[in-house]
Design an enzyme around this catalytic site. Structure first.
Site, PDB file in Angstrom:
ATOM      1  N   ASP A   1       0.809  -1.213   0.000  1.00  0.00           N
ATOM      2  CA  ASP A   1       0.000   0.000   0.000  1.00  0.00           C
ATOM      3  C   ASP A   1       0.847   1.269   0.000  1.00  0.00           C
ATOM      4  OD1 ASP A   1      -2.429  -1.389  -0.020  1.00  0.00           O
ATOM      5  OD2 ASP A   1      -2.470  -1.564   2.157  1.00  0.00           O
TER       6      ASP A   1
ATOM      7  N   THR B   1       3.815   1.663  -1.390  1.00  0.00           N
ATOM      8  CA  THR B   1       4.332   1.828  -2.754  1.00  0.00           C
ATOM      9  C   THR B   1       3.256   2.405  -3.668  1.00  0.00           C
ATOM     10  OG1 THR B   1       5.834  -0.058  -2.467  1.00  0.00           O
ATOM     11  CG2 THR B   1       5.317   0.605  -4.735  1.00  0.00           C
TER      12      THR B   1
ATOM     13  N   THR C   1       1.333  -6.116   2.865  1.00  0.00           N
ATOM     14  CA  THR C   1       0.643  -6.808   3.953  1.00  0.00           C
ATOM     15  C   THR C   1      -0.863  -6.857   3.726  1.00  0.00           C
ATOM     16  OG1 THR C   1       2.363  -6.084   5.502  1.00  0.00           O
ATOM     17  CG2 THR C   1       0.293  -6.860   6.443  1.00  0.00           C
TER      18      THR C   1
ATOM     19  N   SER D   1     -17.802   2.883  -2.667  1.00  0.00           N
ATOM     20  CA  SER D   1     -17.565   2.717  -4.101  1.00  0.00           C
ATOM     21  C   SER D   1     -16.493   3.679  -4.588  1.00  0.00           C
ATOM     22  CB  SER D   1     -18.854   2.970  -4.885  1.00  0.00           C
ATOM     23  OG  SER D   1     -18.586   3.022  -6.277  1.00  0.00           O
TER      24      SER D   1
ATOM     25  N   LEU E   1     -18.394   9.886  -5.095  1.00  0.00           N
ATOM     26  CA  LEU E   1     -18.699  10.311  -3.733  1.00  0.00           C
ATOM     27  C   LEU E   1     -17.739   9.650  -2.747  1.00  0.00           C
ATOM     28  CD1 LEU E   1     -22.591   9.942  -3.845  1.00  0.00           C
ATOM     29  CD2 LEU E   1     -21.313  12.105  -3.872  1.00  0.00           C
TER      30      LEU E   1
ATOM     31  N   GLU F   1      -0.236   6.240   5.224  1.00  0.00           N
ATOM     32  CA  GLU F   1       0.887   7.174   5.295  1.00  0.00           C
ATOM     33  C   GLU F   1       0.475   8.388   6.119  1.00  0.00           C
ATOM     34  OE1 GLU F   1       3.886   6.262   3.891  1.00  0.00           O
ATOM     35  OE2 GLU F   1       2.772   4.391   3.552  1.00  0.00           O
TER      36      GLU F   1
END
Length: 294
Positions: A65, A67, A91, A210, A215, A271
């Protein structure tokens, strides 16, 4: 079509490194050229994305995630955006799950070869972009409290181990939130804004948010306790909760402005680089991505 693979060799206990030659061989059967780039330090992947503008038709992010977050933040501002694909190697691999990519990289490459492409929404706050979620409070604290040794040993289970350690430590903060759909001013322990449906490798927290409806799903938990948590986890995908007396708020909006006292660290796709105040908005159908079928 020309493809560029940007590999983080250290992602996911380096599990992609031993398979990357075979993966590139498979990609060569479907693309005119395939060029492999191995990054050595943070920021190098983003530099590569910018240099590849107008030179690659597809950029394939190979890693976890973190990267993917780095690559998307370089890709989203480009005028000529190539298509994007994910080879999951971390992970949780949350957004790769959202777009139906197989979590086995050797199976995911077969999905990439099919070149099934769809436009997806991208979240933006300030000058930064995200695919999956923006959060403050409890969600950021949980991420901060994940023990690195547990992450390496237990994988995505380490996220829930951290939840258990962090729940009783949740401290309320003053929140002022405004949007075109709803507003709130008062105490909260967490704000979680989802573009994708997965967090920590599961749908439990973001339901069926979604990434194609233009949204953002906004969740506000006002105080820690079993009642608001259970209401949150049981929220149906289309159910909005706007009752100002409830301990849980849930609504969908195109843009949300957040102010807090004290200033809170923002967790964005795992992050933590910014703090409140923040204005979070959605860029509808902003990036074309190669998707799978689960």
């Amino acid at each position: 079509m020309k493809a560029a693979v940007i590999l983080n060799p250290n992602a996911g206990n380096k599990k992609l490194v031993n398979e990357i030659d075979f993966i590139c061989d498979r990609l060569n059967t479907a693309f005119e050229t395939v060029t492999l780039y191995k990054t050595e330090q943070p920021g190098e992947g983003a530099d590569l994305v910018r240099k590849l503008e107008g030179k690659a038709d597809v950029i394939i992010g190979a890693g976890g995630d973190g990267t993917i977050y780095e690559l998307i933040n370089a890709l989203a501002p480009l005028q000529q955006r190539p298509a994007f694909a994910i080879l999951p190697g971390g992970t949780c691999n949350d957004f790769s799950r959202a777009i139906g990519m197989n979590q086995n990289p050797l199976k995911a490459v077969e999905q990439i070869i099919e070149k099934q492409t769809e436009a997806v929404d991208v979240g933006k706050h300030g000058e930064d972009y995200f695919l999956n979620f923006w959060g403050i409070g409890l969600v950021a604290d949980v991420s901060e409290n994940i023990l690195e040794e547990n992450k390496e040993k237990f994988g995505k289970l380490s996220y829930y181990m951290s939840v258990g350690r962090t729940l009783n430590q949740a401290e309320p903060f003053q929140l002022k939130m405004t949007s075109e759909k709803a507003s709130y001013e008062g105490e909260a322990v967490m704000v979680l804004i989802g573009n994708g449906p997965f967090l920590g490798g599961t749908r439990a927290m973001l339901g069926n948010s979604s990434f194609q409806d233009g949204l953002l799903d906004v969740f506000v938990i006002k105080e820690m306790g079993i009642e608001p948590v259970m209401a949150w986890l049981q929220t149906s995908p289309d159910e909005e909760q706007l009752n100002p007396e409830s301990n849980l708020m849930h609504f969908r909006a195109k843009e949300v402005h957040i102010e807090t006292t004290p200033e809170k660290t923002v967790d964005c796709d795992g992050e933590k680089e910014t703090t409140t105040p923040s204005t979070i908005k959605v860029l509808h159908n902003h990036i074309n991505m190669i998707v799978g079928n689960g």
